[in-house]
Design a protein around this motif. Structure first.
Motif, PDB file in Angstrom:
ATOM      1  N   PHE A 139       0.847  -1.191   0.000  1.00 27.59           N
ATOM      2  CA  PHE A 139       0.000   0.000   0.000  1.00 27.59           C
ATOM      3  C   PHE A 139       0.882   1.240   0.000  1.00 27.59           C
ATOM      4  N   ALA A 140       0.234   2.370  -0.243  1.00 32.64           N
ATOM      5  CA  ALA A 140       0.887   3.677  -0.128  1.00 32.64           C
ATOM      6  C   ALA A 140      -0.094   4.611   0.563  1.00 32.64           C
ATOM      7  N   LEU A 141       0.422   5.420   1.441  1.00 28.55           N
ATOM      8  CA  LEU A 141      -0.398   6.357   2.194  1.00 28.55           C
ATOM      9  C   LEU A 141       0.152   7.756   1.954  1.00 28.55           C
ATOM     10  N   VAL A 142      -0.708   8.643   1.383  1.00 31.49           N
ATOM     11  CA  VAL A 142      -0.265   9.991   1.017  1.00 31.49           C
ATOM     12  C   VAL A 142      -1.141  11.012   1.743  1.00 31.49           C
ATOM     13  N   PRO A 143      -0.594  11.752   2.701  1.00 37.62           N
ATOM     14  CA  PRO A 143      -1.382  12.811   3.347  1.00 37.62           C
ATOM     15  C   PRO A 143      -1.213  14.137   2.603  1.00 37.62           C
ATOM     16  N   THR A 144      -2.270  14.893   2.497  1.00 38.12           N
ATOM     17  CA  THR A 144      -2.181  16.249   1.940  1.00 38.12           C
ATOM     18  C   THR A 144      -2.807  17.225   2.935  1.00 38.12           C
ATOM     19  N   PHE A 201       2.551  16.267  -6.728  1.00 40.15           N
ATOM     20  CA  PHE A 201       2.695  15.471  -5.504  1.00 40.15           C
ATOM     21  C   PHE A 201       3.154  16.331  -4.325  1.00 40.15           C
ATOM     22  N   ASP A 202       2.945  17.639  -4.448  1.00 41.30           N
ATOM     23  CA  ASP A 202       3.220  18.556  -3.340  1.00 41.30           C
ATOM     24  C   ASP A 202       2.151  18.337  -2.268  1.00 41.30           C
ATOM     25  N   LEU A 203       2.560  17.979  -1.048  1.00 44.87           N
ATOM     26  CA  LEU A 203       1.603  17.630   0.000  1.00 44.87           C
ATOM     27  C   LEU A 203       0.804  18.828   0.489  1.00 44.87           C
ATOM     28  N   SER A 204       1.228  20.050   0.141  1.00 44.84           N
ATOM     29  CA  SER A 204       0.471  21.227   0.558  1.00 44.84           C
ATOM     30  C   SER A 204      -0.663  21.540  -0.421  1.00 44.84           C
ATOM     31  N   ARG A 205      -0.767  20.766  -1.508  1.00 46.74           N
ATOM     32  CA  ARG A 205      -1.824  20.958  -2.502  1.00 46.74           C
ATOM     33  C   ARG A 205      -2.756  19.751  -2.516  1.00 46.74           C
ATOM     34  N   GLU A 254      -5.836  12.467 -11.415  1.00 46.27           N
ATOM     35  CA  GLU A 254      -4.919  11.824 -12.359  1.00 46.27           C
ATOM     36  C   GLU A 254      -3.635  11.375 -11.657  1.00 46.27           C
ATOM     37  N   ALA A 255      -3.166  12.174 -10.688  1.00 47.11           N
ATOM     38  CA  ALA A 255      -1.980  11.781  -9.922  1.00 47.11           C
ATOM     39  C   ALA A 255      -2.285  10.550  -9.087  1.00 47.11           C
ATOM     40  N   GLY A 256      -3.518  10.512  -8.534  1.00 48.99           N
ATOM     41  CA  GLY A 256      -3.935   9.330  -7.780  1.00 48.99           C
ATOM     42  C   GLY A 256      -3.956   8.086  -8.645  1.00 48.99           C
ATOM     43  N   GLN A 257      -4.368   8.250  -9.899  1.00 50.13           N
ATOM     44  CA  GLN A 257      -4.358   7.111 -10.821  1.00 50.13           C
ATOM     45  C   GLN A 257      -2.940   6.594 -11.045  1.00 50.13           C
ATOM     46  N   ALA A 258      -1.984   7.523 -11.149  1.00 46.52           N
ATOM     47  CA  ALA A 258      -0.591   7.128 -11.352  1.00 46.52           C
ATOM     48  C   ALA A 258      -0.075   6.347 -10.140  1.00 46.52           C
ATOM     49  N   ILE A 259      -0.418   6.825  -8.944  1.00 52.15           N
ATOM     50  CA  ILE A 259       0.035   6.136  -7.729  1.00 52.15           C
ATOM     51  C   ILE A 259      -0.587   4.750  -7.649  1.00 52.15           C
ATOM     52  N   GLN A 260      -1.886   4.642  -7.945  1.00 55.38           N
ATOM     53  CA  GLN A 260      -2.541   3.335  -7.887  1.00 55.38           C
ATOM     54  C   GLN A 260      -1.914   2.369  -8.892  1.00 55.38           C
ATOM     55  N   ALA A 261      -1.525   2.896 -10.062  1.00 53.36           N
ATOM     56  CA  ALA A 261      -0.863   2.037 -11.055  1.00 53.36           C
ATOM     57  C   ALA A 261       0.462   1.514 -10.520  1.00 53.36           C
TER      58      ALA A 261
END
Length: 631
Positions: free
Chosen positions: A443-448, A472-476, A481-488
């Protein structure tokens, strides 16, 4: 040539300057006194060690009682350095850690040593680590009894895990004011979704494969998912019923009777008028209620009385006993090397107690390049961690096999997720029936934090040269589409994981997927599903490694491949461990206070989480293979 005459200072200025000079003088004086005091103390320790010649080992006499009373956490390898452990012991306290290998070695040696008449076992000060390691010690105690050595256990309070070891004794005694009870296994933890999302406005984005991969659920849910509860209860029930059966067998009880007593626990305690010690006696968990002084008198009556010994009977502590039985000269026979992989898996060079992608790989490489090492046992006790670091270690296992050196994995309490990743390519995988393993998934966990920042009036804005620059700046906010890249990335990582497991286990990826998807299994359940090869402990795995290398029965020895201390560190360890150094340090409140602050206990799971959330150049996110499944 002219001379400039400085005007005289005003009285107030002279007072302030004089006061400042005086304070500087006192500060330098104190620092110098402290420096020379420490220098004198160190010189005195060296002199006493030279004159005293170190501590002289007392002879081991016939009819001696071996006292096994471990204090602290049961670990696969020490996490503190030798100097700090020696300093702690000289200060009158334990090291806070007990190596499983030392307990097993002491029991094995006592079984064969005619000078050891019986064993006094105290487990109530041993911190529980996991059911697999406890069961391995329990098996060794049962073998000791079978060899004709009496085992007497005493405790002030027994936890249900500690009690498994005490139950193996011929006689179990409990302090009249103590207690013990069996209550079952549980797996409860905190869930932070409301605190993070609603209170702090932190958006947690989870990317995973497998409905049972629940390690990150606490950050995105308010409670455990149905899949998590289903899977956890399945393996917990298997481990608990085995624990009950092991106790029942050792105490001559039945599992049905023990489970019935647990179901009626409140009424049973009420019938004993709230006396937990009497409750344990009434239900056959202990043989008598005695104080420790009464147990010591019993041992003096049965063994050899010795007024000069602690407790009044002839005895030897486990550490001193091991000093008698361990060979001192360098032994250059063929070796089965044991490499310990314990703790969370992170990248880089890590200290003992944590698995480093580079440091653990270096230990395996050392075993590969040593001509005396003919086989390797990788002892795994890990819930996993970073995928890349796990892959580094797996490659070293493959390199050992390519070199013609068999590799056997011995799973400890936990070998799940990344812990399974580093295990899967071994020639043979052993697990205890109560090992926690599986959890094949990532898994991957990304907080923003944009909403969090807005609450304090901070907003993020700017420009980028491409559509995804700064995506992938966590302040934004995280773009879909970025989420799709991470899931891939995570999907690919999962395919890679099950593909490698399939190659290692001789099965297809589709077959592995049916037992993977992040689901956790007990050792027995993993054996039934083809994820491990046999049930057995560390000693069994070592024997198998020797067999695979065709080493015969007596022509080899075991060597642990670990990081070694520096020469200066070894000098300090020997110095503090000497009788003279121990006497001086042992009465130093300063040394004990220094030690208490020098060995902090960090929460490994939080440290691991912090590590995997740290960005890496070229990677928008770290793939993690981790399981929060330790009991």
């Amino acid at each position: 040539m002219s001379t400039v005459v400085q005007p005289p200072r005003a009285p107030l200025s002279r007072f302030i300057v004089g006061l400042w000079d005086g304070m500087n003088f006192i500060r330098r004086l104190i620092l110098n006194l402290l420096f020379f005091g420490l220098l004198f103390l160190f010189a005195l320790l060296v002199l006493l060690a030279i004159v005293g010649g170190g501590s002289r080992q007392a002879p081991l006499l016939d009819r001696t009682t071996l006292v096994i009373a471990p204090e602290g956490e049961l670990v696969e390898q020490y996490r503190t350095d030798p100097f700090m452990r020696a300093l702690a012991e000289s200060g009158g306290g334990g090291t806070g850690e007990v190596q499983l290998r030392d307990v097993l070695r002491a029991l094995e040696a006592a079984k064969q040593d005619a000078r050891i008449e019986r064993v006094l076992l105290r487990t109530d000060r041993l911190t529980f680590s996991g059911y697999a390691s406890m069961r391995e010690i329990a098996d060794a105690l049962a073998e000791l009894r079978a060899a004709g050595k009496q085992v007497v256990a005493f405790g002030e309070y027994f936890g249900q895990q500690q009690y498994l070891l005490a139950a193996q004794a011929d006689e179990v005694y409990l302090d009249p004011e103590g207690g013990m009870m069996l209550e079952g296994l549980s797996g409860y933890r905190q869930y932070y979704r409301e605190a993070l999302a609603d209170k702090l406005s932190v958006d947690m984005h989870l990317f995973k494969v497998g409905e049972y991969k629940s390690a990150a659920e606490p950050y995105i849910l308010d409670g455990a998912s149905p899949e998590s509860k289903e899977a956890d209860l399945y393996w917990m029930n298997d481990i608990w019923q085995r624990h009950v059966a092991d106790i029942a067998k050792a105490r001559g009880l039945t599992p049905e009777a023990i489970n019935a007593e647990i179901d009626s626990l409140p009424s049973g305690i009420a019938a004993a008028q709230g006396d937990l010690a009497q409750y344990a006696l009434d239900h056959g968990y202990v043989d008598g209620l005695k104080t420790f002084e009464e147990v010591e008198q019993l041992l003096a009556d049965r063994g050899v009385a010795d007024e000069d010994a602690d407790g009044g009977f002839r005895q030897v502590a486990m550490r001193d006993f091991l000093a008698h039985v361990e060979p001192r000269p360098a032994d250059r026979r063929a070796q089965v090397a044991v490499v310990v992989a314990e703790g969370g898996i992170t990248g880089g060079d890590q200290p003992p107690g944590t698995i480093g992608g580079e440091s653990t790989s270096a230990l395996l490489r050392e075993a590969r390049e040593d001509d005396h090492v003919k086989a390797v046992v990788l002892r795994v006790d890990s819930g996993g961690g970073e995928v890349f670091a796990s892959e580094q270690i797996r490659r070293e296992v493959d390199a050992l096999k390519a070199e013609g050196k068999p590799v056997v994995v011995s799973m400890g309490d936990v070998a799940a997720s990344g812990g399974y990743w580093i295990s899967m390519n071994a020639d043979r995988i052993y697990a205890d029936a109560s090992t926690i393993t599986g959890s094949i998934g990532i898994f991957a966990l990304v907080p923003t934090f944009p909403r969090t920042l807005e609450k304090i009036g901070v907003r993020t804005d700017g420009v980028g040269t491409t559509r995804f620059a700064g995506a992938f700046d966590l302040s934004r906010e995280l773009q879909p589409e970025a989420g799709q890249a991470i899931q891939a990335i995570i999907d690919r990582g999962y395919r890679n994981f099950i593909g490698k497991v399939g190659d290692a286990r001789g099965r297809s990826s589709e077959e592995i997927d049916t037992v993977a998807r992040g689901r956790v299994w007990s050792g027995t359940q993993a054996l039934d599903r083809g994820l491990v090869d046999e049930l057995g402990g560390l000693r069994t795995a070592i024997a198998k490694a020797a067999d695979l290398a065709d080493l015969g029965t007596d022509a080899w020895r075991v060597r642990y491949v670990e990081k070694t201390a520096t020469p200066f560190g070894r000098f300090l360890t020997g110095l503090v461990g000497s009788r003279a150094g121990g006497l001086l340090v042992g009465h130093s409140d300063f040394a004990r206070g220094l030690l208490a602050r020098a060995v902090p206990r960090a929460e490994q799971d939080l440290r691991l989480l912090e590590s995997v959330m740290t960005p890496v150049p070229g990677k928008p996110v770290k793939a993690v293979a981790y399981c929060f499944c330790e009991l």
